[in-house]
Design an enzyme around this catalytic site. Structure first.
Site, mmCIF file in Angstrom:
data_model
loop_
_atom_site.group_PDB
_atom_site.id
_atom_site.type_symbol
_atom_site.label_atom_id
_atom_site.label_comp_id
_atom_site.label_asym_id
_atom_site.label_seq_id
_atom_site.Cartn_x
_atom_site.Cartn_y
_atom_site.Cartn_z
ATOM 1 N N SER A 32 0.831 -1.211 0.000
ATOM 2 C CA SER A 32 0.000 0.000 0.000
ATOM 3 C C SER A 32 0.860 1.254 0.000
ATOM 4 O O SER A 32 1.769 1.381 0.792
ATOM 5 C CB SER A 32 -0.875 0.077 1.257
ATOM 6 O OG SER A 32 -1.354 -1.176 1.627
ATOM 7 N N HIS A 63 -5.003 -1.119 -5.159
ATOM 8 C CA HIS A 63 -3.924 -2.007 -5.591
ATOM 9 C C HIS A 63 -4.083 -2.256 -7.091
ATOM 10 O O HIS A 63 -4.967 -3.002 -7.498
ATOM 11 C CB HIS A 63 -3.992 -3.356 -4.875
ATOM 12 C CG HIS A 63 -3.500 -3.329 -3.459
ATOM 13 N ND1 HIS A 63 -2.264 -3.796 -3.089
ATOM 14 C CD2 HIS A 63 -4.069 -2.871 -2.328
ATOM 15 C CE1 HIS A 63 -2.094 -3.631 -1.782
ATOM 16 N NE2 HIS A 63 -3.179 -3.074 -1.296
ATOM 17 N N HIS A 85 -3.482 -10.935 -0.994
ATOM 18 C CA HIS A 85 -3.526 -11.147 0.450
ATOM 19 C C HIS A 85 -4.371 -12.381 0.778
ATOM 20 O O HIS A 85 -5.383 -12.640 0.130
ATOM 21 C CB HIS A 85 -4.145 -9.934 1.144
ATOM 22 C CG HIS A 85 -3.459 -8.637 0.880
ATOM 23 N ND1 HIS A 85 -3.748 -7.864 -0.216
ATOM 24 C CD2 HIS A 85 -2.497 -7.978 1.575
ATOM 25 C CE1 HIS A 85 -2.978 -6.791 -0.191
ATOM 26 N NE2 HIS A 85 -2.221 -6.823 0.878
ATOM 27 N N TYR A 87 -6.297 -12.596 3.230
ATOM 28 C CA TYR A 87 -7.651 -12.191 3.664
ATOM 29 C C TYR A 87 -8.607 -11.980 2.496
ATOM 30 O O TYR A 87 -9.820 -11.933 2.676
ATOM 31 C CB TYR A 87 -7.609 -10.925 4.543
ATOM 32 C CG TYR A 87 -7.119 -9.664 3.873
ATOM 33 C CD1 TYR A 87 -7.899 -8.991 2.929
ATOM 34 C CD2 TYR A 87 -5.878 -9.130 4.188
ATOM 35 C CE1 TYR A 87 -7.435 -7.838 2.308
ATOM 36 C CE2 TYR A 87 -5.407 -7.978 3.582
ATOM 37 C CZ TYR A 87 -6.196 -7.337 2.648
ATOM 38 O OH TYR A 87 -5.738 -6.203 2.032
ATOM 39 N N GLU A 88 -8.069 -11.857 1.293
ATOM 40 C CA GLU A 88 -8.952 -11.707 0.137
ATOM 41 C C GLU A 88 -9.641 -13.030 -0.196
ATOM 42 O O GLU A 88 -10.556 -13.049 -1.024
ATOM 43 C CB GLU A 88 -8.150 -11.231 -1.080
ATOM 44 C CG GLU A 88 -7.621 -9.802 -0.935
ATOM 45 C CD GLU A 88 -6.791 -9.395 -2.138
ATOM 46 O OE1 GLU A 88 -7.377 -8.992 -3.150
ATOM 47 O OE2 GLU A 88 -5.547 -9.488 -2.060
ATOM 48 N N ALA A 115 2.543 -2.145 4.480
ATOM 49 C CA ALA A 115 2.074 -1.252 5.534
ATOM 50 C C ALA A 115 1.827 -2.118 6.752
ATOM 51 O O ALA A 115 1.343 -3.246 6.621
ATOM 52 C CB ALA A 115 0.783 -0.578 5.100
ATOM 53 N N MET A 213 -0.741 -7.859 7.546
ATOM 54 C CA MET A 213 -1.565 -8.895 6.909
ATOM 55 C C MET A 213 -0.952 -9.447 5.623
ATOM 56 O O MET A 213 -1.662 -9.985 4.780
ATOM 57 C CB MET A 213 -2.954 -8.312 6.586
ATOM 58 C CG MET A 213 -3.656 -7.673 7.773
ATOM 59 S SD MET A 213 -5.211 -6.928 7.290
ATOM 60 C CE MET A 213 -5.615 -5.948 8.757
ATOM 61 N N SER A 214 0.353 -9.303 5.459
ATOM 62 C CA SER A 214 0.953 -9.749 4.191
ATOM 63 C C SER A 214 2.372 -10.251 4.405
ATOM 64 O O SER A 214 2.782 -10.528 5.520
ATOM 65 C CB SER A 214 0.952 -8.585 3.185
ATOM 66 O OG SER A 214 1.853 -7.576 3.604
ATOM 67 N N ASN A 237 0.411 3.203 11.384
ATOM 68 C CA ASN A 237 -0.453 3.562 12.516
ATOM 69 C C ASN A 237 0.040 2.828 13.754
ATOM 70 O O ASN A 237 0.686 1.785 13.636
ATOM 71 C CB ASN A 237 -1.902 3.123 12.228
ATOM 72 C CG ASN A 237 -1.982 1.643 11.881
ATOM 73 O OD1 ASN A 237 -1.659 1.226 10.760
ATOM 74 N ND2 ASN A 237 -2.368 0.832 12.848
ATOM 75 N N HIS A 249 -8.653 2.168 7.784
ATOM 76 C CA HIS A 249 -7.819 2.026 6.586
ATOM 77 C C HIS A 249 -7.393 3.395 6.052
ATOM 78 O O HIS A 249 -6.325 3.540 5.450
ATOM 79 C CB HIS A 249 -8.587 1.235 5.516
ATOM 80 C CG HIS A 249 -7.761 0.866 4.321
ATOM 81 N ND1 HIS A 249 -6.563 0.177 4.430
ATOM 82 C CD2 HIS A 249 -7.947 1.076 3.002
ATOM 83 C CE1 HIS A 249 -6.054 -0.001 3.218
ATOM 84 N NE2 HIS A 249 -6.871 0.535 2.336
HETATM 85 N N1 HPA Z 1 -2.664 -4.168 11.654
HETATM 86 C C1 HPA Z 1 -2.548 -5.019 10.613
HETATM 87 N N2 HPA Z 1 -2.215 -4.646 9.402
HETATM 88 C C2 HPA Z 1 -1.985 -3.345 9.200
HETATM 89 C C3 HPA Z 1 -2.101 -2.402 10.220
HETATM 90 C C4 HPA Z 1 -2.460 -2.842 11.521
HETATM 91 O O1 HPA Z 1 -2.560 -2.065 12.487
HETATM 92 N N3 HPA Z 1 -1.803 -1.182 9.682
HETATM 93 C C5 HPA Z 1 -1.522 -1.410 8.377
HETATM 94 N N4 HPA Z 1 -1.625 -2.709 8.072
#
Ligand code: HPA
Length: 276
Positions: A32, A63, A85, A87-88, A115, A213-214, A237, A249
């Site tokens: 990202s 993406h 990903h 999760y997709e 990210a 998550m990746s 974050n 997000h």
């Molecule tokens: N958690 C999981 N994946 C992320 C986060 C998070 O806080 N920020 C960006 N990708």
């Protein structure tokens, strides 16, 4: 097993037919925010994922789904603009297909960026973190199932998944650019829910500095196939429960946008300095 290799070869041949047979020096998976870097390649040739036989297609907004071959900082690179990903809903096999295809094309170096949420309370959103190791507590593994003998061995070492040699090079480039580069452990969560505050405390107790998550599946597949990996997280974050505010997000994208130019500068410096 033969089926996977045949699909990988078919995909690799198609990409080679578009970009030429010269093996790119580095494969890149840009997470990202960093995808725009692919637009800076010179002599770029883009190959949309949907045209590549057996290639999955990206579902996440923001993406782009294409491979871009070209020159960056003097090196031939092959960039995945948009990744897949877990999760997709893709299987782990599908998530790692592009990395394995790169290996079949002869690529032996992989740069991955993502990210991530910052678990280490001494750090801040916007910090960049060199991944020195990872934690995959979820049960699934991309190399589960019949071993793909042509790519690597059944059991393979993960103790040097992020080799010190490459990390030292990245640290040097960051310091040359006057940038702070954190270094720490990335823990995979499947998402798409962000972690709970308790999960973040758990991750910290486990030794994680970042959650995301990746990346972990791709790195496992890359190691299986004997590739050298360098990973960098953009800590977009503070992870859940650290600050008294909900996660979203939007914040992830906003921070990604804010650090994009320095992140790009670092990636270019690393590309130029990457040992042959
Ligand atoms: N958690 C999981 N994946 C992320 C986060 C998070 O806080 N920020 C960006 N990708």
């Amino acid at each position: 097993m033969d089926g996977v290799m045949a699909r990988l070869r078919e995909a690799a041949s198609y990409v080679e037919s578009k970009i030429g047979k010269e093996v790119p020096a580095i494969g890149m998976i840009l997470g990202s925010g960093l995808g725009d870097l692919a637009n800076e390649l010179t002599d770029a040739i883009a190959v949309p994922y949907r045209q590549i036989p057996h290639f999955p297609v990206s579902t996440v907004p923001g993406h782009a789904g294409r491979l871009v071959a070209g020159t960056l900082a003097g090196k031939r690179v092959l960039v995945m603009q948009g990744r897949f990903h877990y999760y997709e809903g893709y299987s782990m096999d599908t998530v790692v297909f592009p990395v394995q295809m790169m290996r079949v094309m002869g690529i032996t170096n992989l740069l991955v960026t993502n990210a991530a949420g910052c678990v280490n309370t001494a750090w801040q959103p916007g910090d960049l973190m060199l991944i020195c190791d990872h934690i995959k507590l979820i049960a699934d593994n991309p190399m589960r199932g019949a071993n793909i003998e042509e790519l690597g061995e059944r059991f393979f070492d993960m103790s040097t998944a992020y080799p010190e040699r490459l990390r030292a090079m990245a640290r040097k480039e960051a310091s040359r650019l006057g940038m702070t580069l954190r270094e720490g452990v990335y823990q995979l969560f499947t998402g798409p829910s962000f972690e709970t505050p308790a999960e973040v405390r758990f991750a910290r107790a486990c030794g994680a500095d970042a959650v995301g998550m990746s990346t972990v599946p791709e790195v496992i597949a890359a190691r299986h196939a004997g590739m050298e990996v360098l990973g960098i997280s953009c800590l977009t974050n503070m992870a859940a429960g650290i600050l008294d505010q909900p996660l979203n997000h939007h914040e992830v994208l906003e921070t990604g946008e804010r650090v994009k130019s320095s992140f790009s500068a670092l990636v270019k410096a690393i590309t130029a300095a990457w040992p042959a």
